[in-house]
Motif scaffolding. Structure first.
Motif, PDB file in Angstrom:
ATOM      1  N   TRP A 197       8.756   5.591  10.983  1.00  0.00           N
ATOM      2  CA  TRP A 197      10.428   5.319  10.928  1.00  0.00           C
ATOM      3  C   TRP A 197      10.937   4.350  10.279  1.00  0.00           C
ATOM      4  CZ3 TRP A 197       7.363   5.591  15.990  1.00  0.00           C
ATOM      5  CH2 TRP A 197       7.115   6.940  16.335  1.00  0.00           C
ATOM      6  N   LEU A 198      12.180   4.624  10.156  1.00  0.00           N
ATOM      7  CA  LEU A 198      12.964   3.705   9.287  1.00  0.00           C
ATOM      8  C   LEU A 198      13.474   2.485  10.608  1.00  0.00           C
ATOM      9  CD1 LEU A 198      14.291   3.157   6.482  1.00  0.00           C
ATOM     10  CD2 LEU A 198      16.462   3.983   7.390  1.00  0.00           C
ATOM     11  N   VAL A 199      13.298   1.176  10.008  1.00  0.00           N
ATOM     12  CA  VAL A 199      13.863   0.103  10.944  1.00  0.00           C
ATOM     13  C   VAL A 199      15.036  -0.176  10.579  1.00  0.00           C
ATOM     14  CG1 VAL A 199      12.980  -1.996  11.987  1.00  0.00           C
ATOM     15  CG2 VAL A 199      11.283  -0.564  11.374  1.00  0.00           C
ATOM     16  N   VAL A 200      16.071  -0.235  11.369  1.00  0.00           N
ATOM     17  CA  VAL A 200      17.502  -0.685  11.034  1.00  0.00           C
ATOM     18  C   VAL A 200      18.127  -1.723  11.995  1.00  0.00           C
ATOM     19  CG1 VAL A 200      19.818   0.573  10.913  1.00  0.00           C
ATOM     20  CG2 VAL A 200      17.785   1.776  10.307  1.00  0.00           C
ATOM     21  N   SER A 201      18.693  -2.719  11.225  1.00  0.00           N
ATOM     22  CA  SER A 201      19.237  -3.604  12.073  1.00  0.00           C
ATOM     23  C   SER A 201      20.483  -3.190  13.054  1.00  0.00           C
ATOM     24  CB  SER A 201      19.871  -4.783  11.122  1.00  0.00           C
ATOM     25  OG  SER A 201      20.839  -5.763  12.008  1.00  0.00           O
ATOM     26  N   LYS A 202      20.382  -3.238  14.234  1.00  0.00           N
ATOM     27  CA  LYS A 202      21.393  -2.966  15.201  1.00  0.00           C
ATOM     28  C   LYS A 202      22.881  -3.751  14.710  1.00  0.00           C
ATOM     29  CE  LYS A 202      19.451  -1.874  19.714  1.00  0.00           C
ATOM     30  NZ  LYS A 202      19.714  -2.315  20.959  1.00  0.00           N
ATOM     31  N   GLU A 203      22.667  -4.806  14.319  1.00  0.00           N
ATOM     32  CA  GLU A 203      23.862  -5.558  13.893  1.00  0.00           C
ATOM     33  C   GLU A 203      24.694  -5.238  12.719  1.00  0.00           C
ATOM     34  OE1 GLU A 203      24.854 -10.337  13.120  1.00  0.00           O
ATOM     35  OE2 GLU A 203      23.152  -9.813  13.937  1.00  0.00           O
ATOM     36  N   THR A 204      23.765  -4.967  11.885  1.00  0.00           N
ATOM     37  CA  THR A 204      24.268  -4.661  10.396  1.00  0.00           C
ATOM     38  C   THR A 204      24.338  -3.202   9.879  1.00  0.00           C
ATOM     39  OG1 THR A 204      22.339  -5.267   8.972  1.00  0.00           O
ATOM     40  CG2 THR A 204      23.806  -6.964   9.559  1.00  0.00           C
ATOM     41  N   GLY A 205      23.372  -2.448  10.487  1.00  0.00           N
ATOM     42  CA  GLY A 205      22.948  -1.101  10.056  1.00  0.00           C
ATOM     43  C   GLY A 205      22.159  -1.008   8.813  1.00  0.00           C
ATOM     44  N   GLU A 206      21.728  -2.210   8.309  1.00  0.00           N
ATOM     45  CA  GLU A 206      20.970  -2.384   7.097  1.00  0.00           C
ATOM     46  C   GLU A 206      19.468  -1.728   7.678  1.00  0.00           C
ATOM     47  OE1 GLU A 206      19.711  -5.417   3.828  1.00  0.00           O
ATOM     48  OE2 GLU A 206      20.624  -6.328   5.523  1.00  0.00           O
ATOM     49  N   PRO A 207      19.025  -1.047   6.396  1.00  0.00           N
ATOM     50  CA  PRO A 207      17.631  -0.744   6.710  1.00  0.00           C
ATOM     51  C   PRO A 207      16.598  -1.975   6.382  1.00  0.00           C
ATOM     52  CG  PRO A 207      18.411   0.740   5.198  1.00  0.00           C
ATOM     53  CD  PRO A 207      19.466  -0.284   5.403  1.00  0.00           C
ATOM     54  N   LEU A 208      15.591  -2.468   7.210  1.00  0.00           N
ATOM     55  CA  LEU A 208      14.845  -3.580   6.814  1.00  0.00           C
ATOM     56  C   LEU A 208      13.654  -3.139   6.447  1.00  0.00           C
ATOM     57  CD1 LEU A 208      15.862  -5.108  10.195  1.00  0.00           C
ATOM     58  CD2 LEU A 208      16.825  -5.277   8.098  1.00  0.00           C
TER      59      LEU A 208
END
Length: 169
Positions: free
Chosen positions: A66-77
């Motif tokens: 699964w894609l891991v995304v920052s809740k704060e920025t919405g950026e994929p990590l």
């Protein structure tokens, strides 16, 4: 589709629209050194990888990377999830993050959620992990989430370290 949520992260299914990120991740030198070349070299091959790997696994197994995304920025990590390989007796946890997101606790946070999902929701009896020898950072993540070294296994032309955790451990 969102699968898991942690304090700082959302883990969701990877979609074709994520191809630019998948291309960046899969062509990063650290990914190539520690995980290997998965045949992702341009946007069309990134879309193909998404369809034939994570999305095919969702359909076949009910889980995948699964894609891991920052809740704060919405950026994929990065990506994290559960992989079912023909070469291993049980499913294994897999993860990769871009180097700019290392040393921030994201891998441990995401992999803890994946481990809990595998054991509690999916009721898998055991979860494995494979690591390239010398990848001390990945070993540290695995040990922090409760996996222990079990053996050295040969996959293809590579010797890999095998880690595992049993349900209820």
């Amino acid at each position: 589709m969102q699968v898991l949520e942690t304090q700082r992260l959302v883990l969701r299914e990877i979609e074709a629209a994520d191809a630019p990120f998948i291309l960046e991740l899969h062509t990063d030198p650290s990914f190539l050194a520690n995980i290997g070349d998965r045949g992702v070299h341009d946007l069309p091959s990134a879309v193909n990888y998404i369809e034939t790997n994570p999305r095919a696994s969702y359909a076949r197994n009910g889980y995948g990377l699964w894609l891991v995304v920052s809740k704060e920025t919405g950026e994929p990590l990065g990506m994290a999830g559960i992989v079912r390989r023909d070469t291993l007796p049980d499913a294994d946890i897999g993860y990769a993050f871009l180097p700019r997101h290392w040393s921030k606790g994201y891998a441990v946070e995401a992999c803890t959620a994946v481990r809990d999902h595998a054991m509690r929701t999916l009721a898998l009896p055991r979860l494995l992990a494979i690591v390239s020898p010398g990848n001390a950072a990945s070993v540290k993540v695995l040990e922090r989430i409760g996996l222990t070294f079990r053996d050295t296994v040969r996959m293809g032309s590579h010797d890999l370290q095998l880690f595992a955790v049993e349900a209820g451990a």
